[in-house]
Every structure is written in structure tokens, then in C-alpha cells.
Scaffold this motif. Structure first.
Motif, PDB file in Angstrom:
ATOM      1  N   MET A 171       0.840  -1.190   0.000  1.00  0.00           N
ATOM      2  CA  MET A 171       0.000   0.000   0.000  1.00  0.00           C
ATOM      3  C   MET A 171       0.884   1.251   0.000  1.00  0.00           C
ATOM      4  O   MET A 171       1.421   1.643   1.033  1.00  0.00           O
ATOM      5  CB  MET A 171      -0.893  -0.004   1.252  1.00  0.00           C
ATOM      6  N   SER A 172       1.063   1.856  -1.168  1.00  0.00           N
ATOM      7  CA  SER A 172       1.921   3.042  -1.242  1.00  0.00           C
ATOM      8  C   SER A 172       1.162   4.253  -0.704  1.00  0.00           C
ATOM      9  O   SER A 172      -0.007   4.445  -1.006  1.00  0.00           O
ATOM     10  CB  SER A 172       2.377   3.288  -2.671  1.00  0.00           C
ATOM     11  N   GLN A 173       1.833   5.012   0.119  1.00  0.00           N
ATOM     12  CA  GLN A 173       1.231   6.184   0.755  1.00  0.00           C
ATOM     13  C   GLN A 173       2.206   7.344   0.659  1.00  0.00           C
ATOM     14  O   GLN A 173       3.361   7.173   0.280  1.00  0.00           O
ATOM     15  CB  GLN A 173       1.011   5.905   2.259  1.00  0.00           C
ATOM     16  N   ARG A 174       1.737   8.525   1.092  1.00  0.00           N
ATOM     17  CA  ARG A 174       2.678   9.631   1.286  1.00  0.00           C
ATOM     18  C   ARG A 174       2.423  10.255   2.647  1.00  0.00           C
ATOM     19  O   ARG A 174       1.297  10.200   3.177  1.00  0.00           O
ATOM     20  CB  ARG A 174       2.602  10.651   0.153  1.00  0.00           C
ATOM     21  N   THR A 175       3.471  10.846   3.206  1.00  0.00           N
ATOM     22  CA  THR A 175       3.368  11.444   4.538  1.00  0.00           C
ATOM     23  C   THR A 175       4.189  12.723   4.588  1.00  0.00           C
ATOM     24  O   THR A 175       5.087  12.933   3.775  1.00  0.00           O
ATOM     25  CB  THR A 175       3.834  10.436   5.623  1.00  0.00           C
ATOM     26  N   LEU A 176       3.847  13.567   5.550  1.00  0.00           N
ATOM     27  CA  LEU A 176       4.551  14.843   5.713  1.00  0.00           C
ATOM     28  C   LEU A 176       5.492  14.707   6.913  1.00  0.00           C
ATOM     29  O   LEU A 176       5.065  14.339   8.010  1.00  0.00           O
ATOM     30  CB  LEU A 176       3.522  15.954   5.941  1.00  0.00           C
ATOM     31  N   VAL A 177       6.749  15.029   6.665  1.00  0.00           N
ATOM     32  CA  VAL A 177       7.773  14.968   7.718  1.00  0.00           C
ATOM     33  C   VAL A 177       8.352  16.365   7.896  1.00  0.00           C
ATOM     34  O   VAL A 177       8.612  17.068   6.918  1.00  0.00           O
ATOM     35  CB  VAL A 177       8.895  13.976   7.308  1.00  0.00           C
ATOM     36  N   ARG A 182       3.468   1.748   3.203  1.00  0.00           N
ATOM     37  CA  ARG A 182       3.064   1.940   4.614  1.00  0.00           C
ATOM     38  C   ARG A 182       3.941   2.976   5.322  1.00  0.00           C
ATOM     39  O   ARG A 182       4.352   2.799   6.472  1.00  0.00           O
ATOM     40  CB  ARG A 182       3.097   0.597   5.342  1.00  0.00           C
ATOM     41  N   VAL A 183       4.206   4.066   4.589  1.00  0.00           N
ATOM     42  CA  VAL A 183       5.173   5.042   5.080  1.00  0.00           C
ATOM     43  C   VAL A 183       4.629   5.837   6.282  1.00  0.00           C
ATOM     44  O   VAL A 183       5.429   6.344   7.089  1.00  0.00           O
ATOM     45  CB  VAL A 183       5.625   5.941   3.903  1.00  0.00           C
ATOM     46  N   ILE A 184       3.318   5.939   6.426  1.00  0.00           N
ATOM     47  CA  ILE A 184       2.766   6.709   7.557  1.00  0.00           C
ATOM     48  C   ILE A 184       3.084   5.984   8.863  1.00  0.00           C
ATOM     49  O   ILE A 184       3.702   6.548   9.778  1.00  0.00           O
ATOM     50  CB  ILE A 184       1.244   6.938   7.374  1.00  0.00           C
ATOM     51  N   GLU A 185       2.701   4.733   8.923  1.00  0.00           N
ATOM     52  CA  GLU A 185       2.991   3.905  10.109  1.00  0.00           C
ATOM     53  C   GLU A 185       4.505   3.765  10.298  1.00  0.00           C
ATOM     54  O   GLU A 185       5.028   3.848  11.420  1.00  0.00           O
ATOM     55  CB  GLU A 185       2.342   2.535   9.895  1.00  0.00           C
ATOM     56  N   GLY A 186       5.206   3.555   9.192  1.00  0.00           N
ATOM     57  CA  GLY A 186       6.645   3.299   9.265  1.00  0.00           C
ATOM     58  C   GLY A 186       7.428   4.489   9.773  1.00  0.00           C
ATOM     59  O   GLY A 186       8.375   4.341  10.556  1.00  0.00           O
ATOM     60  N   LEU A 187       7.047   5.685   9.364  1.00  0.00           N
ATOM     61  CA  LEU A 187       7.788   6.854   9.831  1.00  0.00           C
ATOM     62  C   LEU A 187       7.484   7.182  11.284  1.00  0.00           C
ATOM     63  O   LEU A 187       8.346   7.671  12.013  1.00  0.00           O
ATOM     64  CB  LEU A 187       7.548   8.053   8.926  1.00  0.00           C
ATOM     65  N   ARG A 188       6.254   6.905  11.724  1.00  0.00           N
ATOM     66  CA  ARG A 188       5.945   7.081  13.153  1.00  0.00           C
ATOM     67  C   ARG A 188       6.816   6.129  13.980  1.00  0.00           C
ATOM     68  O   ARG A 188       7.331   6.494  15.033  1.00  0.00           O
ATOM     69  CB  ARG A 188       4.459   6.811  13.429  1.00  0.00           C
ATOM     70  N   ALA A 189       6.973   4.894  13.493  1.00  0.00           N
ATOM     71  CA  ALA A 189       7.816   3.920  14.200  1.00  0.00           C
ATOM     72  C   ALA A 189       9.275   4.357  14.180  1.00  0.00           C
ATOM     73  O   ALA A 189       9.988   4.248  15.190  1.00  0.00           O
ATOM     74  CB  ALA A 189       7.655   2.542  13.567  1.00  0.00           C
ATOM     75  N   MET A 190       9.725   4.855  13.034  1.00  0.00           N
ATOM     76  CA  MET A 190      11.111   5.300  12.902  1.00  0.00           C
ATOM     77  C   MET A 190      11.380   6.497  13.823  1.00  0.00           C
ATOM     78  O   MET A 190      12.466   6.618  14.397  1.00  0.00           O
ATOM     79  CB  MET A 190      11.375   5.665  11.449  1.00  0.00           C
ATOM     80  N   ALA A 191      10.399   7.389  13.971  1.00  0.00           N
ATOM     81  CA  ALA A 191      10.558   8.564  14.842  1.00  0.00           C
ATOM     82  C   ALA A 191      10.562   8.161  16.306  1.00  0.00           C
ATOM     83  O   ALA A 191      11.344   8.680  17.104  1.00  0.00           O
ATOM     84  CB  ALA A 191       9.434   9.572  14.578  1.00  0.00           C
TER      85      ALA A 191
END
Ligand code: UDP
Length: 137
Positions: free
Chosen positions: A1-7, A81-90
Motif C-alpha cells: 500500500m503506497s502512501q505519502r506522509t509529511l515529515v 506503509r510510510v505513515i505507520e513506518g515513519l511514526r515507528a522510525m521517529a
């Protein structure tokens, strides 16, 4: 599931020279790409939109002071799954509670100066991307 997120790489990350380190971690995650990037000092009006859910809370004013104290780096990151993944990375908001290996866990100690923002849902991501990159809205 490709997504985009704001960092956002917050002013503490820029001041401490951690921009390359943090973007490097994002780029090394398989298949994730940086789709847009801009460095600028955020204005109060932009922050009021971005942090609308926190307006009026005791930490809001000091947060805005901090977030407008110097340049930040805004990015749109795209991928699986970049939204979930970046929250985990942060890591969680409080860097002391954040596990080593996460960005906040490796580099932070102060709740306010926790280095990075990453959208917390698909709805937030679309709302926040419009604030920082209206041309991508
Ligand atoms: N923050 C703060 N004091 C608090 C809670 C939050 O200064 O007690 C700051 C912190 O920089 C955090 C931001 O406000 O990242 C937004 O808070 P939120 O609860 O949305 O946390 P996040 O999603 O960034 O982990």
C-alpha cells in the motif's frame, strides 16, 4: 500500500546537524523516496494550521516559539506503509521513552525538542501536505 506522509525535521535537528543522518535513515528504507523537500523558517500562521489540534494547550505557545526559532526541513516521503513506518522510525513523543534505534530515542531528551514530526494518519498526511506543499495538494 503506497502512501505519502509529511515529515518535518524540526529546528533542533537542523541546529544539531542531524538533517543528513535523519534523511539518510529515511532514504535507506527499501522503496521509500523523498518526493519533495524544502528548508525554511516556519511562520506562526503556518504552525497554527499545522498544530491546530493543540491550540490553547499549555505546551502550545512554547512549541510555536521553538518551531519558529530557526529553519526546519519539510519533506514529503512516499512508499509502502510510510505513515505507520515513519511514526515507528521517529519513536514516541517523549524521547526518553523512545527506544534506542528510533530517531527520538537515539538523539533526543526533551519532549518539545524531539527532532521530527511525521503525520499520524492518512487524513493528517493529506491535510499537512497541503499546508507545506500546496502545489502537491
Ligand atoms: N509537545 C510538547 N509538550 C507536550 C506534548 C507535545 O512540547 O507535552 C510537542 C512535541 O514537540 C510534539 C508536538 O508538541 O512532537 C506535537 O505533539 P503530538 O502529541 O502531536 O506529538 P507527536 O505526534 O509529534 O509525537
Amino acid at each position: 500500500m503506497s502512501q505519502r506522509t509529511l515529515v518535518l525535521l524540526k529546528p533542533d535537528a537542523v541546529r544539531r546537524g542531524l538533517v543528513g543522518e535523519i534523511i539518510g535513515r529515511i532514504e535507506r528504507k527499501a522503496g521509500w523516496t523523498v518526493g519533495a523537500l524544502e528548508m525554511r523558517t516556519l511562520q506562526r500562521a503556518t504552525l497554527e494550521q499545522h498544530y491546530a489540534e493543540h491550540v490553547g494547550k499549555p505546551f502550545y505557545e512554547p512549541l510555536v516559539e521553538f518551531m519558529s526559532s530557526g529553519p526546519s526541513v519539510a519533506l514529503v516521503v512516499e512508499g509502502e506503509r510510510v505513515i505507520e513506518g515513519l511514526r515507528a522510525m521517529a519513536g514516541p513523543t517523549d524521547p526518553i521513552a523512545a527506544a534506542p534505534g528510533s530517531i527520538r530515542g537515539d538523539f533526543g531528551t526533551i519532549v518539545r525538542e524531539n527532532l521530527i514530526h511525521a503525520s499520524d494518519s492518512a487524513e493528517s498526511a493529506e491535510r499537512e501536505i497541503k499546508i507545506f506543499f500546496p502545489e502537491l495538494g
